[in-house]
Design an enzyme around this catalytic site. Sequence first.
Site, mmCIF file in Angstrom:
data_model
loop_
_atom_site.group_PDB
_atom_site.id
_atom_site.type_symbol
_atom_site.label_atom_id
_atom_site.label_comp_id
_atom_site.label_asym_id
_atom_site.label_seq_id
_atom_site.Cartn_x
_atom_site.Cartn_y
_atom_site.Cartn_z
ATOM 1 C CG ASP A 123 -1.917 1.035 1.300
ATOM 2 O OD1 ASP A 123 -2.905 0.915 0.560
ATOM 3 O OD2 ASP A 123 -1.739 2.003 2.069
ATOM 4 C CD GLU A 147 -2.389 2.010 -3.427
ATOM 5 O OE1 GLU A 147 -1.609 2.245 -2.495
ATOM 6 O OE2 GLU A 147 -3.545 2.462 -3.470
#
Lengths: 660, 660
Positions: free
Chosen positions: B389, B418
Site C-alpha cells: 500500500d 500500489e
Amino acid sequence: MNHSSLSAIGEGRSRVVIENVQPTVDAGRFAIKRTPGEPILVTADIFADGHDVVRAQILHRQQGESTWQVEPLESLVNDAWRAEFTLMEVGRHEFALRGWVDGFVTWHRDLKKRIAAGQDVKIDLQIGAKLIGEAADRAEAVNVHGQDAARLRHWQELLAQGNDVAAYQTAADELDEITARYPDLRYATTSQPFGVIVDSERARFSTWYELFPRSTTGDESKHGMFRDVIGWLPRIAEMGFDVVYLPPIHPIGEQFRKGKNNRVTAEPGDVGSPWAIGGADGGHKAILSELGTLDDFHALLAAAHTRGIDVALDIAFQCSPDHPYVKEHPEWFKQRPDGTIQYAENPPKKYQDIYPFDFETSDWQGLWRELTDVFLYWCEQGVRVFRVDNPHTKALPFWEFCISEVKAQYPEAIFLSEAFTRPKIMYRLAKLGFTQSYTYFTWRNTKQEFTEYLTELTQTPVREFFRPNFWPNTPDILPEHLQVGGRPAFIARLILAGTLSSNYGIYGPAFENMEHLPREAGSEEYLDSEKYQNRAWDFTGPENLGGVIGALNRIRRQNPALQYTTGLTFHPTDNEHLLCYSKSTADGCNRVLVVVNLNFYGEEQGFVDLNLGELGLSGDRPYQLHDLLNDATFHWQGQRNFVKLEPAASPAHIFRIAQA
Amino acid sequence: MNHSSLSAIGEGRSRVVIENVQPTVDAGRFAIKRTPGEPILVTADIFADGHDVVRAQILHRQQGESTWQVEPLESLVNDAWRAEFTLMEVGRHEFALRGWVDGFVTWHRDLKKRIAAGQDVKIDLQIGAKLIGEAADRAEAVNVHGQDAARLRHWQELLAQGNDVAAYQTAADELDEITARYPDLRYATTSQPFGVIVDSERARFSTWYELFPRSTTGDESKHGMFRDVIGWLPRIAEMGFDVVYLPPIHPIGEQFRKGKNNRVTAEPGDVGSPWAIGGADGGHKAILSELGTLDDFHALLAAAHTRGIDVALDIAFQCSPDHPYVKEHPEWFKQRPDGTIQYAENPPKKYQDIYPFDFETSDWQGLWRELTDVFLYWCEQGVRVFRVDNPHTKALPFWEFCISEVKAQYPEAIFLSEAFTRPKIMYRLAKLGFTQSYTYFTWRNTKQEFTEYLTELTQTPVREFFRPNFWPNTPDILPEHLQVGGRPAFIARLILAGTLSSNYGIYGPAFENMEHLPREAGSEEYLDSEKYQNRAWDFTGPENLGGVIGALNRIRRQNPALQYTTGLTFHPTDNEHLLCYSKSTADGCNRVLVVVNLNFYGEEQGFVDLNLGELGLSGDRPYQLHDLLNDATFHWQGQRNFVKLEPAASPAHIFRIAQA
C-alpha cells in the site's frame, strides 16, 4: 535475517532520487564537449517519496578546484528539472546534481494552507521555530555574528511562542529568503560527477588548409622549406584559413622507400612518403633536414600566429625500418621467428616500408609514455593542433591516456582524428578525447544521405561528444564527384562542407587547382600524388578557386550561425537535386539559408518549403534574403518559394535572412 | 610529464571495447526482469583497434555461484554482437560480456589469404607454431595429459619446421576447433555485470481477486472469518483466479476510528478501516481476532494452495494510534512540540487515525529491519505474494533494501506496488525491485490513450523492469465509466484488462455485482464501501458477471499469447471507437486478435487493417478467426476486414487466428 547489506547503504535518510541526467555520454563514462560560453542545458528527473518539497542545485567546478560553483535547478512538470549554465575556462570541468527534501520549505508551504483554512497553528509555529533555529545554527556556522543568523534567531524566538500569526506573516518572505541560503544538506543526494571538456573556440570553428611544405617552391626539382611555406601564408590568410596543416615533417625512411605514384621501388632522387617516418636524423621528434631547422619551424609558427593561423602537425604513429626506435626499442615491435620485424600488412598486401607499433608489447607503459611525449614535445615547440593519422589502428585505451595527459598541460590542444573505418570506432575515438574527427561527408552525395547523416551528427547524443570536420578532398581521397563534376562540383562540395559543418578543411593546392585526375580509373588516389613526389603549384590561373574559397570563408566569419555545427534545420524541397537547410544561432539573431544544386551538370528549379517557425519568421510578412555569394537580394513571403540554380553560374545560394 | 594516471590503468593491453549493452536498466544500476525460460536477447557493440579478429562471449551465473556459464556471442554487421539465452532458476542472476583480440584466429585468417595468394609462408607457419604452443600450454593447464594438448603439441612441432603447407592444411579445421576451447584471455575485456531478476512464472501471468474477508458471511451483522473465505475458494478457483488478495488482516485501531462511508466518528459496532493498523492485540505481525487465529490463516493458505491459488496480503506501513510500535518505538514517528505524535496530513486535511513512519528517524536502520521483518514473518507463515500500500510515501531506498532482503530468502516472492502518483516514482519503485505495479490503465479510455500507454509499456525500455497489473476497479477506485457505462462497460473493461495485460485483477465482489454507485457525485469512492463496513454479497443474481469473468480467464489459460504483456501489436481501424490489437507468442504458434467497442452505448462498425506480417499471415490465403467468447467462426482474407460490435450482445471479440 542477513542484514549485511544495511551497513553498505551508509545514509538511508537520503530520500531524493536523481535519474536520467542529460546531456551525458555513456551514462557519464565520458565527458561532453563544449567551447567557452556555449550553453550547457542540463535536465534530470529528481524526486523523493511522498509530498515533501524537493529542492535541487547544479554544482560545477574545473578540474583541480576544490570548491563547487552552485546554481539553482528549476523544477518543471512531472518531476523534471533543468538548469542552463556556461563555462568560460578552457579545460576539464565536471558537474553534479544535488537534491534534498527541504524541511523548512515543506513546513512553510503547509503552514500557509493551514492558515488559509483557518486552523489553529500554534504547534505549527513552534515546529517552524525549531526549523528556523536549525537554519540559524547553519548560518552561525558560516558567520556566527552575521546578520542572517541574528534575524533567524529573532524569528525563532517569536515563533516559538506560537501565538503570533500576524507577526509570522510579516516575516514570511524574509524567512524564505534567508533560509534558502542555509539549506539542510545532511541527507542530500548528490549524483555522480559528469565530465565537461571545454575546448578552445577553434575546436568548434576552424578552417583548415593542408599543404605539403616540400611543394612550395613552384619548382618540382627544388625541395620546399618552412621558409617557403611562410611565403604562402599571406594568400592562405587572405582566403580566410586559420589552420595550416602539414603532413609529417620528420625524416623519411630509406629502406623500401616508395617511388612516385606509390611505385614499389624508388628512383634516385625520389623523396618518399612523409608517413614513412624516421631515418638517420631521427624520428617523431626530429625534422627532415630538407625542410629546415627547428629554428625555421619556430619562424613558421611565429609567422603563422601573427596572421591568426595555427600550424597543425600530422602525427602518424608508425616507423620506417630506419627509425631510431627500431634499434632502441625493438620490444615495441613484433619480432618474427627469423629475427626480422613484422612490417605492416593487409594480407596478402605487404607494406614493407612501415613497421607498426605492437600495442601488446610487454613494455606498453614505456611505449605509451614515449608516444605521449611526442605530442608534448611539439606542444613545447608551440604546436597546439594535431591531426592524428589512423588512430583506429592504435590501442584505443592509449588515446584516452595520451590526450588526457597532453590536455592536462595544454588544455587548448586540438586533436583531429583521421578514422574513416567503422563508425563505432570513429565515435569511440571522439569519446576517448579527440577534439574533432574526419567524417563520411566525403562520400555523402544525395539529399537523403546528407539529411540522414547531418541529423545523426546534430540531433542525436552524438552531438555531445563528436565534432565533425568536413573535407571535400584530402591527399588520400579524390572522390569520384570531383573527378567528373568539374567546377560546379568543387564549388558545391566546398559550400556544403563549409556551411553544414563549422569545421572544414581542404587539401588546398589540389583543391584550388581543381586537380581531378586519379592515378587510375576507379581509384580515389591522385595522379602524381604529393604523397610520393614534389609538385609545383601555380595559383594564378583563371580557374583558380581562391576567390570563391575566400568568399565562403568570409561568409563563415561574418555569420555566427555558420560557426556552430548545431542549429541546423533541413527544409523540404520538391526537387531531389535541391538540398535546402538553414543555420541559426541560439539567440536567433543570425539566420543563414543555404540551397545547393546537387546536380553538377544542369539547371534545377523547384519550390522550397521553409520551416518558418525554426527560422523565427512570421508567415504573414515578407522577409529579405541577401545572397552573400553574389550580393543579390530577394524578397520572399510565406513558406513556399521558388528557387532556380544554374551550376555553371553558381551551384548554391547562401542567404542571410532578415524579416522585413 | 605526470604519468600518475598510467598506474591506474592496470592493463593497457586490453584492446577490446564493449559498449551499448542491451537490455539494461539505467546503464546497469538496476536489474532487468524475466521469468524462467523467457528469452534474454543481449546485444552490444564490441570492437578493437585495427583489423585483428575479435571474439566475444556472454557469461552468466546465479547470485552466489562462483563460476560463470559461458556462451558464444554472434558477430553481426557494423561491430554489433548478439546472444540469446534463457535462465530457468528463480532468483537473482547476472550477466557480463567478454571480448578479446584472438591472436590464433587472426593468424589463421591471414595465413589462408597468404596461401591463396601463393606467398611463401614458412615464417608464418612458424609464427602459428608459437601460437599453437601457447594454446597447448593453456590446454595442459586444464588437463596436462589431455587429448587436446597432445594434438596441439603434434601440430606445433610440425608447423615449427615451416615447410609443410600440405600438412598444415590437413590440420586447419582441427586446429580451429581445438584452439577455440583455449582462448588467450589474458587481455580480455569484461563488461560490468548486469543484473537479471528471474521471478516465478506467476510474476508474469497472474489473475487477482480482491475480497474483504470480513464480508464473506452473506450477513452484514456477522463478521466474516478466514474459514468463510475458504468457503468462497471453489467459486473463485472455478472462475480461474490464481491470487486471492486480502486487505490488511491486522488488529484495527480504536482511536479516531472512521465510521461507515469514511465518517469522522465511528458508531458503536463500526468495524473501522483495515488500513488503520494496530491495536491492543498487536500490529503488523498480528491477526485481527474477529478473522480467526494464525491456525485459521494457515488453513486458508492450505486450502488456497490445493486449488493453485496464492493468498496475497496487503502490507500498509502505517499505524493507528493504538499500534504497539507507538509505545515501543516512539522514535520511529515524528514528535510534535506538544508531546503528541504527528498524524498523517495533506494540509489542510488531517488523518488523525493514521501515524506515518518517519523515515528520517535517527533509528532508520532499526525501522528498516523491523519493516523488512514484517514481510519475512508472513513469508514464514507461507505467504509469497504481497500487495504494498502506498509504497511511494516510504523512503525509496528502503524498498531496494527490503525487497532484496526478502527475495534473498524467498526468491519466488512477488511484490505488487500500489503507486498511482507520479509516473517516474511508479517506474522507480519497479526498478528498486517491485515485481508488478498498478498502472494508469484505470483512467485510460480512448483508442489513442490505450495505444500510447501500451506502446510505452511494451515497446520502450520500460518493458525490461516494469510489469503492469491492470485493475478495472479497486476498493479505492470506482472509475466514472463503471458508474455510468452499465454491463457493457464492465465487460469491456474486464476484457481490456485481461487481454492487454497478462497480469490483471478485480476487486471481485463489487465487480461481479456491477456495483456502480459512488459515495457522492464526482467521487471515485464506492457508496457503503467495504473499507469501512461489512457487506453481504450475493453471487446468484442473473446479472452476476462470474460467467464472463470465468470465460475470459479460461481464454487466458488456453492462449499463451495472453500470458505475456509483450507481443502486443495494435492494428488500425477506421472507427475511433473500435480498438483492435493482437497478441502473439514469440514462436508465433498462438495468435489472438481482440476488437473492443469502446462506445458502451451503441453499436459500432468499421474496417480493421490488420498488420498481416506481425500476425504471421499470408495476404493471399484466407485465415480463420474463432471467437473464443461465443464460439463463432469467421473466415477473413487480406488485411482489410469488417467488424460490427453491439455492446449489449458483446462489446468485444477475442479471436484465435489460424491460417486456413
